[in-house]
Design a protein around this motif. Structure first.
Motif, PDB file in Angstrom:
ATOM      1  N   TYR A  95      32.513   4.281  28.934  1.00 58.26           N
ATOM      2  CA  TYR A  95      31.849   2.941  28.652  1.00 58.26           C
ATOM      3  C   TYR A  95      31.981   2.647  27.406  1.00 58.26           C
ATOM      4  N   TYR A  98      35.284   1.177  26.799  1.00 53.73           N
ATOM      5  CA  TYR A  98      35.475  -0.149  27.153  1.00 53.73           C
ATOM      6  C   TYR A  98      34.638  -1.025  25.965  1.00 53.73           C
ATOM      7  N   CYS A 102      38.203  -2.246  24.899  1.00 59.76           N
ATOM      8  CA  CYS A 102      38.557  -3.222  26.054  1.00 59.76           C
ATOM      9  C   CYS A 102      37.768  -4.310  26.053  1.00 59.76           C
ATOM     10  N   HIS A 106      38.794  -7.877  28.067  1.00 64.60           N
ATOM     11  CA  HIS A 106      38.478  -7.850  29.717  1.00 64.60           C
ATOM     12  C   HIS A 106      36.851  -7.932  29.685  1.00 64.60           C
ATOM     13  N   LEU A 108      33.615  -7.620  32.517  1.00 64.01           N
ATOM     14  CA  LEU A 108      33.165  -6.917  33.527  1.00 64.01           C
ATOM     15  C   LEU A 108      32.113  -7.689  34.339  1.00 64.01           C
ATOM     16  N   LEU A 178      37.964  -6.525  34.906  1.00 61.18           N
ATOM     17  CA  LEU A 178      37.940  -4.982  35.371  1.00 61.18           C
ATOM     18  C   LEU A 178      36.951  -4.277  36.211  1.00 61.18           C
ATOM     19  N   SER A 179      36.150  -5.304  36.938  1.00 61.93           N
ATOM     20  CA  SER A 179      35.010  -4.821  37.710  1.00 61.93           C
ATOM     21  C   SER A 179      35.695  -4.144  38.843  1.00 61.93           C
ATOM     22  N   GLU A 189      42.646   4.943  39.997  1.00 62.62           N
ATOM     23  CA  GLU A 189      42.390   5.415  38.673  1.00 62.62           C
ATOM     24  C   GLU A 189      43.914   6.071  38.109  1.00 62.62           C
ATOM     25  N   SER A 252      39.345   5.514  32.641  1.00 65.11           N
ATOM     26  CA  SER A 252      39.840   5.256  34.177  1.00 65.11           C
ATOM     27  C   SER A 252      38.497   5.769  34.877  1.00 65.11           C
ATOM     28  N   LEU A 255      35.785   3.202  34.894  1.00 65.16           N
ATOM     29  CA  LEU A 255      36.284   1.688  36.049  1.00 65.16           C
ATOM     30  C   LEU A 255      36.241   2.086  37.223  1.00 65.16           C
ATOM     31  N   CYS A 258      32.785   1.506  37.994  1.00 62.65           N
ATOM     32  CA  CYS A 258      32.609   0.210  38.155  1.00 62.65           C
ATOM     33  C   CYS A 258      33.005  -0.391  39.755  1.00 62.65           C
ATOM     34  N   SER A 259      34.083  -0.084  40.216  1.00 63.73           N
ATOM     35  CA  SER A 259      34.541  -0.433  41.501  1.00 63.73           C
ATOM     36  C   SER A 259      33.705  -0.010  42.606  1.00 63.73           C
TER      37      SER A 259
END
Length: 308
Positions: A95, A98, A102, A106, A108, A178-179, A189, A252, A255, A258-259
């Motif tokens: 985080y 990001y 990021c 990008h 989220l 990127l969510s 990843e 990675s 993320l 996040c997914s």
């Protein structure tokens, strides 16, 4: 009970033996009671299902092998396997990557600040993270929009007001949200890690347009996003050495969370369910043996009627 099952299901569990009365019914659960057409139908269904499955697998492998991009190698992630959980220290560092690197391009849009509570931050830390962001809200009583500090219920804001503004700021390229990027890319990843660490000089014969960079893991090789992760490109609050590979690994992992924010809970529920169903299976098996013991062990004797 067996006769009722035979009548309802039509499975022919009961077969009649003898032509004249009295008749003796014998319980049969074997395949001998199946008709020839049923055997042919089931065999055909099995062969067709296996063939379709093999065909789909072969097509998937051929499509994957025919791509022009390099295939990302698998990394030894700490959360691989049904009984492994995410490294939440790595998720927190991701985080931070990001936020510092990021976030400039990008979004989220499906992650709210409340999702960070008890995952990467405490409730107070998550409130502080939200308060650092100004959220556009409204309209008020006079019909005007205004900005206010963020709350836990707010979602992480996008760096651009709309897609056109994003494309204008990135030479026509649109930075994806990127969510769900890990779930939406083959390799998950592994792909994200390989993409972030795979920038190199374009080989001979590959022509790149202005503003493009070469990355063998990106479809086509030409990617508009420049390399953003270098040693010390971000700073960790826990003092971890911020090498490029460490940054890529942490973001990675973040993320991936996040997914699938429910990943740990789902795996914990899987372990609990396996334990409960195993216990229930043992009890059901014992109950079945107890109830059917009289049927399995009984002896049927035929006594003809006396002709006196």
């Amino acid at each position: 009970m067996a006769a009722a099952v035979g009548r309802i299901c039509g499975a022919r569990l009961l077969k009649n033996y003898g032509i004249v009365t009295p008749q003796v019914c014998q319980l049969s659960t074997g395949a001998q009671g199946w008709t020839r057409n049923r055997k042919i139908w089931l065999s055909t269904l099995g062969v067709v299902s296996g063939g379709v499955g093999a065909l789909l697998f072969a097509l998937e492998q051929s499509v994957q092998a025919s791509g022009s991009e390099a295939h990302p190698p698998h990394q030894p992630w700490s959360h691989d396997g049904w009984f492994k959980s995410l490294d939440h220290a790595s998720v927190r560092r991701g985080y931070e990557v990001y936020k510092q690197v990021c976030k400039a391009c990008h979004s989220l849009q499906y992650i709210a600040f409340r999702n960070l509570v008890n995952v990467t931050h405490t409730e107070e830390e998550a409130k502080a993270e939200a308060a650092d962001v100004m959220i556009k809200d409204g309209p008020d009583e006079e019909g005007n929009f205004f900005e206010r500090p963020g709350k836990l219920s707010d979602y992480l804001p996008s760096p651009y007001p709309n897609e056109n503004a994003a494309r204008a700021a990135n030479n026509g390229a649109y930075p994806p949200d990127l969510s769900l990027i890990v779930s939406g890319r083959k390799g998950g990843e592994d792909y994200i890690f390989a993409l972030l660490t795979g920038y190199m000089e374009a080989p001979a014969g590959v022509v790149l347009r202005e503003g493009q960079n070469y990355n063998p893991y990106f479809p086509g090789g030409a990617i508009s996003m420049a390399q953003v992760l270098f040693d010390e490109a971000a700073e960790y609050s826990d003092g971890t050495v911020a090498t490029a590979s460490q940054l890529a690994k942490d973001v990675s992992t973040f993320l991936r969370w996040c997914s699938e924010p429910e990943l740990d809970e789902r795996r914990l529920m899987t372990i609990k369910s396996m334990g409960m169903f195993t216990l229930m299976a043992v009890v059901a098996y014992y109950f079945k043996r107890h109830k059917w013991s009289t049927m399995k062990s009984r002896k049927l004797a035929y006594k003809p009627v006396s002709k006196k």
